[in-house]
Scaffold this motif. Structure first.
Motif, PDB file in Angstrom:
ATOM      1  N   TYR A  33      25.124   9.111  86.649  1.00 47.56           N
ATOM      2  CA  TYR A  33      26.056   8.143  87.214  1.00 47.56           C
ATOM      3  C   TYR A  33      25.997   6.798  86.505  1.00 47.56           C
ATOM      4  O   TYR A  33      26.979   6.070  86.471  1.00 47.56           O
ATOM      5  N   ILE A  49      35.147  11.289  93.167  1.00 49.62           N
ATOM      6  CA  ILE A  49      34.432  12.478  93.638  1.00 49.62           C
ATOM      7  C   ILE A  49      33.291  12.839  92.676  1.00 49.62           C
ATOM      8  O   ILE A  49      32.190  13.193  93.102  1.00 49.62           O
ATOM      9  N   LYS A  52      30.469  10.485  93.366  1.00 46.33           N
ATOM     10  CA  LYS A  52      29.797  10.833  94.625  1.00 46.33           C
ATOM     11  C   LYS A  52      28.861  12.022  94.426  1.00 46.33           C
ATOM     12  O   LYS A  52      27.764  12.053  94.980  1.00 46.33           O
ATOM     13  N   LYS A  53      29.267  13.008  93.634  1.00 43.00           N
ATOM     14  CA  LYS A  53      28.410  14.157  93.341  1.00 43.00           C
ATOM     15  C   LYS A  53      27.156  13.715  92.598  1.00 43.00           C
ATOM     16  O   LYS A  53      26.061  14.194  92.869  1.00 43.00           O
ATOM     17  N   PHE A  55      25.745  10.739  92.762  1.00 38.83           N
ATOM     18  CA  PHE A  55      24.887  10.029  93.717  1.00 38.83           C
ATOM     19  C   PHE A  55      24.119  11.020  94.590  1.00 38.83           C
ATOM     20  O   PHE A  55      22.920  10.856  94.825  1.00 38.83           O
ATOM     21  N   LEU A  56      24.804  12.042  95.056  1.00 39.14           N
ATOM     22  CA  LEU A  56      24.167  13.047  95.899  1.00 39.14           C
ATOM     23  C   LEU A  56      23.063  13.769  95.138  1.00 39.14           C
ATOM     24  O   LEU A  56      21.974  13.979  95.668  1.00 39.14           O
ATOM     25  N   GLU A  67      24.935   2.142 100.027  1.00 42.30           N
ATOM     26  CA  GLU A  67      26.381   2.241  99.849  1.00 42.30           C
ATOM     27  C   GLU A  67      26.946   1.069  99.040  1.00 42.30           C
ATOM     28  O   GLU A  67      27.829   1.252  98.197  1.00 42.30           O
ATOM     29  N   GLN A  70      26.359   1.770  95.459  1.00 39.92           N
ATOM     30  CA  GLN A  70      27.258   2.825  95.009  1.00 39.92           C
ATOM     31  C   GLN A  70      28.650   2.271  94.723  1.00 39.92           C
ATOM     32  O   GLN A  70      29.263   2.603  93.705  1.00 39.92           O
ATOM     33  N   ILE A  74      30.510   2.339  91.063  1.00 40.70           N
ATOM     34  CA  ILE A  74      31.837   2.943  90.878  1.00 40.70           C
ATOM     35  C   ILE A  74      32.813   1.929  90.291  1.00 40.70           C
ATOM     36  O   ILE A  74      33.541   2.232  89.351  1.00 40.70           O
ATOM     37  N   MET A  98      32.657   3.184 101.222  1.00 39.59           N
ATOM     38  CA  MET A  98      33.126   4.172 100.251  1.00 39.59           C
ATOM     39  C   MET A  98      34.526   4.693 100.588  1.00 39.59           C
ATOM     40  O   MET A  98      35.363   4.824  99.701  1.00 39.59           O
ATOM     41  N   THR A  99      34.798   4.972 101.838  1.00 39.77           N
ATOM     42  CA  THR A  99      36.110   5.498 102.231  1.00 39.77           C
ATOM     43  C   THR A  99      37.202   4.470 101.976  1.00 39.77           C
ATOM     44  O   THR A  99      38.253   4.792 101.407  1.00 39.77           O
TER      45      THR A  99
END
Length: 108
Positions: A33, A49, A52-53, A55-56, A67, A70, A74, A98-99
């Motif tokens: 990332y 997306i 996010k993958k 980060f996970l 958050e 993150q 981004i 994030m949303t």
């Protein structure tokens, strides 16, 4: 593992079998990332997306990324066409989750 009652107990036993999380795996996941940049012409939703993958994956290897961090990562990974959006975000001291970030990026 037939005598194990809960998923937590199963995970604990697997952790004992396979050992602690590797520092190298954590580094490799974090590197993804950190080095990721949105390609020209890539849809912002797809890039979001992908990030996010990453980060996970890093979190699964033991990294902790709040958050707010993150969101910053981004924003810094976006294509040059989003420079106005990013500058506006930082200059106006906006604080998106994030949303909300994803929704605002789609509208931009």
């Amino acid at each position: 593992m037939e005598d194990v009652e809960t998923a937590y107990d199963i995970m604990e036993q697997l952790q004992e079998i396979f050992g602690p999380k590797s520092a190298q795996a954590s580094f490799e996941a974090t590197k993804k990332y950190v080095n990721c940049r949105m390609a020209a012409g890539q849809h912002v939703h797809d890039h979001f997306i992908k990030m996010k993958k990453y980060f996970l994956e890093a979190e699964l290897h033991g990294a902790t990324i709040d958050e707010k961090t993150q969101v910053g990562i981004i924003l810094n990974s976006l294509a040059p066409s989003f420079v106005t959006f990013t500058a506006d975000y930082f200059l106006n001291k906006l604080d998106y989750g994030m949303t909300q970030l994803l929704n605002e990026l789609k509208m931009y």
